[in-house]
Design a protein around this motif. Structure first.
Motif, short mmCIF file in Angstrom:
data_model
loop_
_atom_site.label_atom_id
_atom_site.label_comp_id
_atom_site.label_asym_id
_atom_site.label_seq_id
_atom_site.Cartn_x
_atom_site.Cartn_y
_atom_site.Cartn_z
N HIS A 125 4.60 71.90 55.85
CA HIS A 125 5.46 72.95 55.32
C HIS A 125 5.79 72.71 53.85
CE1 HIS A 125 9.50 70.94 55.61
NE2 HIS A 125 8.98 70.31 56.63
N ASP A 138 4.16 66.31 58.95
CA ASP A 138 5.55 66.53 58.52
C ASP A 138 6.25 65.18 58.44
OD1 ASP A 138 8.17 68.89 59.57
OD2 ASP A 138 7.99 67.53 57.86
N GLU A 184 9.86 76.60 57.17
CA GLU A 184 9.94 75.67 58.31
C GLU A 184 11.38 75.27 58.56
OE1 GLU A 184 10.05 71.79 60.47
OE2 GLU A 184 10.86 72.32 58.50
N GLU A 185 12.10 74.99 57.49
CA GLU A 185 13.49 74.55 57.65
C GLU A 185 14.37 75.67 58.18
OE1 GLU A 185 12.75 70.64 55.82
OE2 GLU A 185 14.01 71.53 57.39
N ASP A 216 10.06 64.98 53.24
CA ASP A 216 10.14 66.18 54.08
C ASP A 216 9.99 67.47 53.28
OD1 ASP A 216 12.71 67.53 56.32
OD2 ASP A 216 10.56 67.92 56.11
N ASP A 217 8.95 68.00 53.13
CA ASP A 217 7.64 67.58 53.59
C ASP A 217 6.69 67.51 52.40
OD1 ASP A 217 5.12 68.85 55.89
OD2 ASP A 217 5.57 66.81 55.19
ZN LIG Z 1 10.00 68.84 57.71
#
Ligand SMILES: [Zn+2]
Length: 517
Positions: free
Chosen positions: A307, A389, A361-362, A324-325
């Motif tokens: 992501h 990830d 994604e978050e 991340d990430d």
């Molecule tokens: Zn992540």
């Protein structure tokens, strides 16, 4: 006629085999020289840029995220790796919306009902007015082999009214289970709602009014929460006209006064109007997708995903998201470069390799959900998804074992071949400690459900999730590039490259021999 045929077949076979041996010889070519193009120095250079303050924590829809996608596009252009989409656009637009300002007006037989007060929904519906003169009451709205409210009913394109619960027999036992135990069709309102929604869609219903009885206040509260929140969600698919509303007592009994006491289906003639006025704020975001086309089986795809977004700026602090990430993102860039180098030397992958950077994604795996709902390449031709990830750090909770490890999640869930290949490749090239601690379905952390591979797994595409575990800087402004273990990031990135290489070049496509739970 025959003879000529025979002759040409022979020559064909001859050249075929010659080509195959050359290819298979090339395909079996040693990937290590290409793996070695993946270096600490290059990963570091990328990451210090991608996770720098300049990218403002790459919050979905914000300027920082736009910088991130531009960076990725330019990198693929520099590498001369083409866009996945036919029109040459590296960006797959992902329509999102912030908050939810849904609004509908409903009049039934001249009585007006108030949105949120009497009826509510959580997805934005297509704006416009719908006149309703008929509602089909379908009792519990269950479609089970043991009991069905849909069987023999004409509900195609109709609006149906259903209620919570499931039928019981004269002895008071549930008809579907035959015992005092309820089935999946009642008891847990979220699961029940999901099952009844699916049944309605499968029966091509236009929309459902779901009388949720005592649960209504809960949905109303949830709506108020969503309304206030600046939560980002996927925008409703304009082409999808299906809608649903949870409705309360007042509305349900206005449509069918005896609804509590009967489950017998019937057609209800009404004079109703439904007006949708969704005023949610659109948020533009994008996935970045590039491809190296396969030399022999270009219609089969190995997807490598990570992501591109992170948490942005909160309370004036930038959440750099190096691990991340950022780690997964730069890993893909280096893997792409390695495959490109191989292709330039005539050792390109047999199958196509897709580099998929997903947004949102978050915010709830939004970019990968959008991709798997609107795949650029058919999911049925997608051999596997290798999702990365957080692979740049060490899990402090992992006190035992070798620091040169990686958690693998999901590798044995859909394809035992994938799992075995992953193991074999590691033994052959990387010798990293593959840790399956979080691979247990019942693991309380539920990591299997918490990153983008899950949207592929849901669609029966075999997946491997590469992860190093959380750490003290997880989702903190302190997740910065200087904290990354670049030697481990390099090892893990090379392992993923070698695994993708094997999946892309092996003669047989891996088989899906298990069903996702
Ligand atoms: Zn992540």
């Amino acid at each position: 006629m025959k003879k000529i045929v025979l002759l040409s077949l022979l020559t064909l076979a001859a050249c075929g085999t010659k080509q195959n041996t050359a290819q298979s010889k090339a395909a079996n070519y040693d990937p290590i020289p290409y793996g070695n193009t993946i270096t600490e120095a290059e990963l570091k250079t990328h990451l210090y840029t991608y996770a720098s303050d300049e990218f403002e924590g790459r919050n979905t829809g914000d300027a920082g995220q736009k910088k991130a996608v531009a960076y990725l596009r330019d990198e693929y252009k520099n590498l001369q790796i083409p866009a996945a989409q036919k029109d040459g656009d590296y960006f797959q637009k992902v329509p999102l919306q912030k908050g939810s300002n849904l609004h509908s007006e409903l009049t039934i037989n001249e009585t007006e009902f108030t949105f949120a007060e009497d009826f509510v929904t959580f997805t934005s519906n297509t704006n416009g007015t719908t006149s309703i003169d008929e509602i089909v009451y379908l009792g519990y709205g269950i479609d089970d082999e043991k009991y069905s409210d849909y069987q023999g009913k004409d509900v195609d394109g109709k609006i149906v009214l259903i209620k919570v619960g499931e039928p019981k027999n004269a002895e008071g036992n549930y008809v579907i289970t035959g015992s005092e135990e309820n089935s999946m069709w009642s008891g847990n309102i979220r699961q029940e709602f999901g099952a009844k929604l699916t049944a309605a869609k499968e029966n091509n219903v236009k929309g459902i009014l779901f009388y949720v009885d005592e649960y209504y206040p809960r949905f109303k509260m949830q709506y108020e929460f969503v309304k206030k929140s600046s939560r980002i969600s996927l925008k409703a698919d304009e082409s999808e006209s299906f809608f649903y509303y949870m409705i309360n007592d007042k509305l349900a009994t206005a449509i069918l006064p005896t609804i509590k006491d009967t489950a017998e289906s019937r057609i209800l003639n009404v004079n109703a109007t439904l007006v949708n006025k969704d005023k949610s704020n659109d948020v533009d975001s994008e996935n970045v997708v590039a491809i190296i086309k396969g030399s022999e089986k270009p219609e089969e795809y190995v997807v490598i995903s990570a992501h591109l977004d992170h948490e942005g700026i909160k309370n004036g602090e930038i959440y750099n998201g190096a691990d991340d990430d950022g780690s997964g993102t730069v890993a893909i860039l280096e893997i792409a470069e390695a495959f490109k180098k191989a292709q330039e030397e005539g050792n390109g992958p047999k199958r196509s390799v897709v580099f998929l950077h997903v947004t949102g994604e978050e915010k709830g795996l939004l970019g990968s959900k959008y991709y798997t709902d609107n795949p650029i390449f058919p999911l049925e031709n997608t051999v596997a998804d290798l999702n990365i990830d957080m692979i740049g750090r060490i899990d402090p909770k992992r006190t035992e074992g070798n620091r040169n490890y990686v958690y693998l999640i999901g590798s044995d869930k859909l394809s035992s071949e994938l799992h075995n290949i992953s193991e074999e490749v590691n033994k052959k090239y990387s010798n990293i400690e593959l840790d399956y601690t979080y691979n247990d379905e019942n693991d309380p952390n539920r990591y299997y459900y918490r990153s983008d591979h899950y949207n592929f797994a849901k669609n029966n595409v075999p997946v491997i999730f590469y992860f190093n575990g959380t750490h003290d800087d997880y989702h903190r402004p302190s997740d910065t590039p200087d904290k990354i273990n670049y030697d481990l990031l390099t090892n893990r990135t090379r392992l993923i490259f070698y695994t993708a290489w094997e999946l892309a070049n092996r003669d047989q496509r891996i088989a899906v021999d298990k069903v996702a739970k």
